[in-house]
Enzyme design. Structure first.
Site: not given
Ligand SMILES: NC(=O)c1ccc[n+]([C@@H]2O[C@H](COP(=O)([O-])OP(=O)(O)OC[C@H]3O[C@@H](n4cnc5c(N)ncnc54)[C@H](OP(=O)(O)O)[C@@H]3O)[C@@H](O)[C@H]2O)c1
Length: 345
Positions: A33-34, A36, A54-55, A76, A97, A115, A194
């Site tokens: 999703i990041a 997009r 990022s990790r 992060y 989250h 979300k 989701d």
């Protein structure tokens, strides 16, 4: 029974996303999703991603190069400490989250959190407290609510043109490969968080909090919940029927049933698409149509975030933290009734 043949759909009032003040964004997590979200952000707004966290340094470097971000942080924690970042977009799996939103808020950053904002209402209440104590902006990335399509629905609801609303019927079902994170019990997999976020958001938006619920669920082979059906009762003798599944594809459509008129949102109802207005006898009164783009429309929510932060608000009235919590309370209850638990919640 009355029909109102002159009833028409309004035009959306959605502000031009390109007019929103430009903020400097940091992206936390470099997954599906990041990618997009950033593509939509850069194509449709003046917002700019300036840093990525990022990790691993490798993923941060790859993503930063892909999206043209100036800084790639190998953690992060380093991202949220970046003084040149105004707002952090949290795009990790649901289970984290809460932890990463807290990290960013405690570092004084505004946040847009994918979300569902958290995996349950208790975590969301804790975040709300923290957000209020720190005075930063926070919002769940419920992008549907910022689409032109949903502003049409918003205006129809506000106008009372549907008459007394008696039911919301919404579904969200999608097939996923076995190796998708949605199949993992350790990442709070299953359709509820989701896919269910959307129909439960819609029900909460239109009918408010539930007063009573019934629900049944069945497992998927990986051990996560496979599908859940729920019926909820709401104030004013209204009810909702919600179905979510990862056991197969379903129409993912939604209907808002009023005594005077009905709104249909053909699937996928939570993305850009048509709005159909029907009279009480079922006759089509009006239809609003738009190109059926998908995640290219993620930028509308980012423009809202930028506008609200620029004006000094800590929430958007279109997706308040209270709304998020109310939706999660229903989802918690449906999970309790259908025997769906997540690792640790
Ligand atoms: N708005 C929408 O339409 C939409 C669509 C899909 C997903 N989502 C939401 O976005 C969130 C992320 O979904 P996604 O599909 O993008 O997931 P994904 O492809 O698995 O990406 C998640 C990213 O989070 C980071 N991460 C941190 N801890 C992790 C862990 N324990 N396991 C795996 N990755 C971890 C990773 O980035 P690093 O390796 O860089 O740290 C990973 O690339 C979910 O909460 C989902 O509900 C929203």
């Amino acid at each position: 029974m009355t029909t109102t043949p002159e009833l028409r759909l309004p035009e959306p009032r959605t502000p031009d996303p390109k007019a929103a003040p430009a903020l400097r964004w940091g992206v936390l997590g470099t997954g599906w999703i990041a990618e997009r979200f950033v593509a939509a952000l850069h194509a449709g707004t003046r917002q700019r991603v300036v840093a990525v966290g990022s990790r691993s340094q490798e993923s941060a470097d790859r993503f930063a190069a892909e999206v043209g971000a100036e800084r790639a942080h190998p953690s992060y924690a380093a991202l949220v400490e970046d003084a040149e970042v105004d707002v952090v977009y949290i795009a990790t799996p649901h289970t984290s989250h809460f932890e990463y939103a807290r990290l960013a808020i405690e570092a004084g950053k505004h946040v847009l959190i994918e979300k569902p904002m958290t995996i349950n209402a208790a975590q969301a209440r804790e975040l709300r407290e923290l957000v209020r104590a720190r005075g930063v902006f926070a919002m769940e990335a419920l992008w549907s609510l910022f689409l032109p399509r949903f502003d049409i629905v918003r205006q129809v609801l506000e106008s009372g043109a549907l008459g007394r609303i008696r039911a919301v019927i919404a579904d969200n079902g999608e097939w996923f490969p076995e190796d998708h994170r949605i199949m993992r019990t350790d990442l709070a997999g299953g359709p509820m968080l989701d896919l269910g976020t959307y129909p439960y958001m819609l029900v909460n938006w239109v009918l408010g909090a539930h007063e009573q619920a019934h629900a049944f669920g069945q497992r998927a082979p990986s051990g996560v919940n496979g599908q859940t059906a729920a019926i909820t009762r709401h104030a004013g003798d209204a009810q909702a029927v919600v179905h979510t599944t990862i056991l197969g594809a379903s129409p993912t459509a939604a209907t808002i049933v009023g005594e005077e008129a009905t709104i249909e949102l053909p699937g996928p109802f939570y993305m850009p698409g048509d709005v159909v207005l029907r009279a009480a006898d079922g006759a089509e009164l009006d239809r609003w149509t738009e190109p059926s783009v998908k995640h290219e429309a993620l930028h509308f929510q980012a423009a809202e975030v930028a506008r609200r932060i620029a004006e000094g608000s800590t929430e958007s009235p279109y997706r308040t933290l209270d709304d998020t919590i109310s939706t999660l309370e229903t989802m918690d209850e449906v999970r309790r009734l259908s025997g769906e638990t997540f690792d640790g919640a």
